[in-house]
Scaffold this motif. Structure first.
Motif, short mmCIF file in Angstrom:
data_model
loop_
_atom_site.label_atom_id
_atom_site.label_comp_id
_atom_site.label_asym_id
_atom_site.label_seq_id
_atom_site.Cartn_x
_atom_site.Cartn_y
_atom_site.Cartn_z
N VAL A 1 0.85 -1.20 0.00
CA VAL A 1 0.00 0.00 0.00
C VAL A 1 0.88 1.25 0.00
CG1 VAL A 1 -1.58 1.40 1.40
CG2 VAL A 1 -2.07 -1.00 1.03
N VAL A 2 1.89 1.26 0.88
CA VAL A 2 2.80 2.42 0.97
C VAL A 2 3.53 2.62 -0.36
CG1 VAL A 2 4.86 3.33 2.13
CG2 VAL A 2 3.05 2.23 3.47
N PHE A 3 3.96 1.51 -0.97
CA PHE A 3 4.64 1.59 -2.27
C PHE A 3 3.71 2.21 -3.32
CE2 PHE A 3 6.03 -0.79 -6.24
CZ PHE A 3 7.11 0.07 -6.49
N GLY A 4 2.45 1.79 -3.32
CA GLY A 4 1.45 2.36 -4.24
C GLY A 4 1.25 3.85 -4.01
N LEU A 5 1.19 4.26 -2.73
CA LEU A 5 1.02 5.67 -2.40
C LEU A 5 2.22 6.49 -2.91
CD1 LEU A 5 -0.27 5.37 1.29
CD2 LEU A 5 -1.61 6.13 -0.66
N LEU A 6 3.43 5.93 -2.76
CA LEU A 6 4.64 6.63 -3.23
C LEU A 6 4.64 6.77 -4.76
CD1 LEU A 6 7.36 5.05 -0.92
CD2 LEU A 6 6.52 7.39 -0.83
N LEU A 7 4.22 5.70 -5.45
CA LEU A 7 4.16 5.76 -6.93
C LEU A 7 3.19 6.85 -7.39
CD1 LEU A 7 4.14 2.04 -8.13
CD2 LEU A 7 5.95 3.70 -8.50
N GLY A 8 2.10 7.01 -6.62
CA GLY A 8 1.10 8.02 -6.96
C GLY A 8 1.62 9.45 -6.85
N LEU A 9 2.73 9.63 -6.11
CA LEU A 9 3.30 10.98 -5.92
C LEU A 9 4.21 11.40 -7.06
CD1 LEU A 9 4.26 10.83 -2.12
CD2 LEU A 9 2.25 11.88 -3.14
N VAL A 10 4.61 10.45 -7.92
CA VAL A 10 5.52 10.76 -9.03
C VAL A 10 4.84 11.73 -10.00
CG1 VAL A 10 6.77 9.82 -11.01
CG2 VAL A 10 6.72 8.55 -8.85
N GLY A 11 5.57 12.77 -10.40
CA GLY A 11 5.01 13.72 -11.38
C GLY A 11 5.02 15.15 -10.85
N THR A 12 4.20 16.00 -11.44
CA THR A 12 4.17 17.42 -11.09
C THR A 12 3.22 17.65 -9.93
OG1 THR A 12 4.53 17.91 -13.43
CG2 THR A 12 3.85 19.74 -12.03
N ASP A 13 3.70 18.37 -8.91
CA ASP A 13 2.85 18.73 -7.77
C ASP A 13 1.78 19.72 -8.25
OD1 ASP A 13 1.72 19.46 -5.42
OD2 ASP A 13 3.50 20.34 -4.51
N VAL A 14 0.52 19.38 -7.99
CA VAL A 14 -0.60 20.20 -8.48
C VAL A 14 -0.54 21.61 -7.92
CG1 VAL A 14 -3.12 20.35 -8.61
CG2 VAL A 14 -2.03 18.13 -8.68
N ASN A 15 -0.17 21.76 -6.65
CA ASN A 15 -0.20 23.08 -6.00
C ASN A 15 0.98 23.96 -6.40
OD1 ASN A 15 -2.32 21.92 -4.74
ND2 ASN A 15 -1.81 22.62 -2.68
N SER A 16 2.19 23.40 -6.35
CA SER A 16 3.38 24.24 -6.58
C SER A 16 3.95 24.13 -7.99
CB SER A 16 4.47 23.86 -5.57
OG SER A 16 4.89 22.52 -5.78
N GLY A 17 3.57 23.08 -8.75
CA GLY A 17 4.11 22.88 -10.09
C GLY A 17 5.52 22.32 -10.10
N VAL A 18 6.00 21.87 -8.94
CA VAL A 18 7.36 21.32 -8.83
C VAL A 18 7.35 19.84 -9.23
CG1 VAL A 18 9.24 20.77 -7.19
CG2 VAL A 18 8.00 22.94 -7.01
N LEU A 19 8.39 19.40 -9.94
CA LEU A 19 8.52 17.99 -10.31
C LEU A 19 8.93 17.17 -9.09
CD1 LEU A 19 10.27 17.60 -13.78
CD2 LEU A 19 8.02 16.83 -13.14
N ARG A 20 8.24 16.04 -8.87
CA ARG A 20 8.57 15.19 -7.72
C ARG A 20 8.92 13.79 -8.19
NH1 ARG A 20 3.33 15.90 -3.93
NH2 ARG A 20 2.41 14.89 -5.77
N PHE A 21 10.02 13.25 -7.67
CA PHE A 21 10.42 11.86 -7.91
C PHE A 21 10.52 11.49 -9.40
CE2 PHE A 21 7.91 11.88 -3.90
CZ PHE A 21 8.98 11.70 -3.02
N ALA A 22 10.80 12.47 -10.26
CA ALA A 22 10.89 12.19 -11.70
C ALA A 22 12.30 11.80 -12.11
CB ALA A 22 10.43 13.39 -12.51
N PHE A 23 13.31 12.06 -11.23
CA PHE A 23 14.71 11.69 -11.47
C PHE A 23 15.23 12.21 -12.82
CE2 PHE A 23 12.84 8.40 -8.74
CZ PHE A 23 13.63 8.59 -7.61
N GLY A 24 14.77 13.41 -13.18
CA GLY A 24 15.25 14.04 -14.41
C GLY A 24 14.71 13.43 -15.69
N ILE A 25 13.72 12.54 -15.59
CA ILE A 25 13.14 11.90 -16.80
C ILE A 25 11.91 12.70 -17.22
CG2 ILE A 25 12.16 9.78 -17.76
CD1 ILE A 25 13.68 8.26 -15.48
N PRO A 26 11.96 13.41 -18.36
CA PRO A 26 10.83 14.28 -18.73
C PRO A 26 9.52 13.51 -18.92
CG PRO A 26 12.47 14.12 -20.52
CD PRO A 26 13.08 13.51 -19.31
N GLU A 27 9.61 12.23 -19.35
CA GLU A 27 8.38 11.44 -19.59
C GLU A 27 7.58 11.20 -18.30
OE1 GLU A 27 11.05 10.20 -23.03
OE2 GLU A 27 11.31 10.63 -20.90
N LEU A 28 8.25 11.38 -17.14
CA LEU A 28 7.56 11.14 -15.86
C LEU A 28 6.94 12.42 -15.28
CD1 LEU A 28 9.98 8.67 -14.01
CD2 LEU A 28 7.84 8.14 -15.18
#
Length: 505
Positions: free
Chosen positions: A175-202
Motif C-alpha cells: 500500500v505504501v509503495f502504491g502511495l509513493l508511486l502516486g506521488l511521481v510527477g508534477t505537484d498540483v499546488n506548486s508545479g514542482v517535479l517530484r520523484f521524476a529523477f530528471g526523466i521528462p516522460e515522468l
C-alpha cells in the motif's frame, strides 16, 4: 420499491438494451467466461489489458463491457473447477472440492446447472441491492467534505490491507509503495517535479494503465509460464444437464444463504468474491445435517460458494459507484476507466451522469441473463479451449498488450515502463506480496493527498480537523481504521487469519 428508483431503472434499461450496449455486454460476458475458464488469466489482468481499447468507446459501453468481464469470470471459473479440478478464478477454489467430485460421479451436468442458476439468482438479487442501496448512500456521500473523504480513503486502504492475502506487513508495504508511486510527477499546488529523477516522460506521473498492465498482465503471464502444460480433462462431454428435484431441494437454501452472505461481504474493501465463496462454504458445512458429505460431492458445496462469489462480485460495485472508493483491484481498474473517460468518480456521477449510472446497473441483469443462456450450451467449447497449450496463447497476449500501451500516447517509453512493472510484479509474486493493495494505494494516493491538503487549507493548518467532534463522520472512519488494525494485530486473530489464507493457497 421507491417510484424514483423504478423510473431510474427504466432509464437504465433503455440504455442497456440499445444495440451497441447489448453488443458490448455480450462481448464482456463472453470474454469474462473465457478468462474465467482459462486458469491463470484473471479478470484483473484482462481488464488491465483492455483499458487502452476503452479510449475509443463511449463511457457507458466501456463500463458495461468491463463489468461483464468481471462477473462473467465468476461464472467461467466454476466450469473448470467442476470439470477439470482447476479453479479458473481464485473465488472458484472451493467449488473444486465438491464440484469435481460430482463430475467424477457422472453428475457434472447438475453441478454446472446449479452453479449457473445459483450465480444467476445471486447476480439478480445483488443488482437489486445496488439499485436500492446506491441512491441513499450517494445522498450521504454528497455531505462529505475533504476531511471525510480523506478519512474514508484511510479506512478503505486499512480494510483492504487487513483482508489482503498473506502477510499483513507485506500488504502494508505494498500500500505504501502504491502511495509513493502516486506521488511521481508534477505537484498540483506548486508545479514542482517530484520523484521524476530528471526523466521528462515522468513529468505527468506514471500512467495508471501502464502500471496495471505491467503488475497484473505481464507479471501473470511470466509466472504462468512456469506451470506445466499437462492437464487432465476429466470429461469433455457433459450429459444430464438438468438437476433433479432432489438437487433443487438440497440446493435452494444454500443459494439463498450464499447470496445473502456474498451481498454483505462484497461491500467490504478488499473482500468481494473470494472471501464470500470461502465464507459460504464454511457456513454450509456448519449448518448441514450431514457435514461428512462435504468434499465428496455435496451439491450444497457448489450452490453456496457459487452464489456467494457472484453476489460478492456485484455488490463490490456499491462503494465504487456511490463513493468513488474501490473495494478491490477490479474496482480500482473501473475507476481508472472512468478517469480515462474524463469522469470524476464519486457520488456526483449519479446526478450528473444518470444514464451511465443506471445503464450500468441495468446491464448487470441483462449480462446475467446472457451468461445463464450462453454458458451451459457452450461448455464443450470451453473444455476444448483448455487443451490449447499456454505457450501459444501467451506471446500473442504480450504483443497485444505492448500495442495497447504504445497506442496510449505513441511513446515507446511507456512500453519500457510496462516491462519494468512486469518484472516488478513477477518479483512480488515470488515474494508473495499481493499487488492488489499496491494498485489501491496508487489510485487513492493522489486523491488522499488532494483531500488532505484541501482539509488543511480550510482548517488553516489545524491537524485536529480530522478528529474534531464537529466532523463525526471523519472521526468515525479513523476510529474504525484504528480498531481494525488493533483487532488484526491480536495474536489469536492473526493466527486465524494466517490459517484462512493457508487453506486458500
Amino acid at each position: 420499491m421507491d417510484a424514483s428508483i423504478l423510473a431510474n431503472l427504466w432509464i437504465g434499461f433503455q440504455v442497456a438494451v440499445s444495440p451497441w450496449n447489448l453488443f458490448y455486454c455480450l462481448v464482456g460476458v463472453l470474454l469474462g467466461t473465457l478468462i474465467g475458464v482459462l486458469p491463470g488469466i484473471g479478470p484483473v489482468a484482462t481488464i488491465a489489458m483492455l483499458l487502452p481499447i476503452t479510449f475509443n468507446l463511449n463511457p457507458i459501453s466501456a463500463l458495461i463491457m468491463l463489468a461483464g468481464i468481471y462477473y462473467g469470470a465468476q461464472y467461467g471459473g466454476s466450469t473448470t473447477a467442476i470439470l477439470v479440478n482447476i479453479p479458473g478464478e481464485s473465488s472458484s477454489v472451493v467449488t473444486c472440492l465438491d464440484g469435481y467430485q460430482m463430475a467424477r460421479q457422472g453428475r457434472a451436468g447438475p453441478a454446472l446447472a446449479i452453479a449457473a442458476l445459483g450465480s444467476f439468482f445471486a447476480g439478480c438479487v445483488a443488482t437489486l441491492i445496488i439499485a436500492v442501496a446506491a441512491p441513499p448512500l450517494a445522498e450521504v456521500a454528497l455531505k462529505f467534505g475533504p476531511s471525510e473523504y480523506f478519512s474514508l480513503m484511510v479506512f478503505g486502504l486499512v480494510a483492504a490491507t487487513v483482508l489482503a492475502h498473506g502477510s499483513l506487513i507485506k500488504a502494508i508495504a505494498m500500500v505504501v509503495f502504491g502511495l509513493l508511486l502516486g506521488l511521481v510527477g508534477t505537484d498540483v499546488n506548486s508545479g514542482v517535479l517530484r520523484f521524476a529523477f530528471g526523466i521528462p516522460e515522468l513529468s505527468d506521473g506514471i500512467g495508471f494503465v501502464i502500471v496495471a498492465m505491467g503488475m497484473f498482465g505481464t507479471a501473470e503471464i511470466i509466472s504462468n509460464l512456469e506451470l506445466k502444460d499437462k492437464r487432465e480433462i476429466f470429461t469433455s462431454k457433459v450429459t444430464h444437464l438438468y438437476p433433479t428435484k432432489q438437487d433443487l431441494k438440497d440446493a435452494w437454501a444454500s443459494v439463498l444463504r450464499g447470496t445473502a452472505l456474498g451481498s454483505m461481504l462484497g461491500i467490504l474493501p478488499g473482500g468481494g468474491a473470494l472471501l464470500a465463496s470461502f465464507g459460504a462454504y464454511t457456513l454450509e458445512k456448519k449448518v448441514s445435517k450431514h457435514p461428512e458429505r462435504f468434499g465428496k460431492g455435496a451439491i450444497e458445496g457448489v450452490a453456496g460458494p457459487e452464489s456467494a462469489n457472484n453476489a460478492g462480485a456485484q455488490t463490490s460495485f456499491i462503494p465504487m459507484l456511490t463513493l468513488g472508493i474501490p473495494s478491490n483491484a477490479v474496482m480500482a481498474l473501473m475507476i481508472g476507466a472512468l478517469m480515462i473517460q474524463g469522469i470524476a468518480p464519486g457520488p456526483q456521477v449519479m446526478n450528473e451522469k444518470p444514464q451511465l449510472f443506471w445503464g450500468l446497473i441495468a446491464s448487470m441483469w441483462v449480462g446475467n441473463l446472457m451468461l445463464v443462456v450462453l454458458n451451459l450450451p457452450l461448455i464443450g467449447m470451453w473444455v476444448k479451449l483448455l487443451t490449447v497449450p499456454y505457450r501459444y496463447l501467451y506471446p500473442s497476449i504480450l504483443v497485444f498488450m505492448a500495442i495497447g500501451v504504445f497506442s496510449l500516447s505513441n511513446n515507446a517509453f511507456d512500453v519500457l515502463i510496462m516491462a519494468l512493472f512486469g518484472v516488478l510484479g513477477y518479483i512480488c509474486v515470488k515474494l508473495e506480496c499481493e499487488p492488489a493493495p499496491m494498485i489501491l494505494g496508487f489510485i487513492l494516493g493522489p486523491l488522499m493527498e488532494e483531500n488532505l491538503r484541501r482539509a488543511m487549507l480550510l482548517s488553516r493548518g489545524d491537524p485536529f480537523v480530522f478528529i474534531s467532534p464537529n466532523k463525526p463522520i471523519s472521526l468515525a472512519f479513523l476510529v474504525a481504521s484504528a480498531i481494525l488494525l488493533v483487532i488484526v494485530a491480536m495474536p489469536a486473530i492473526r493466527k486465524k487469519r494466517e490459517e484462512v489464507f493457508v487453506e486458500e493457497a
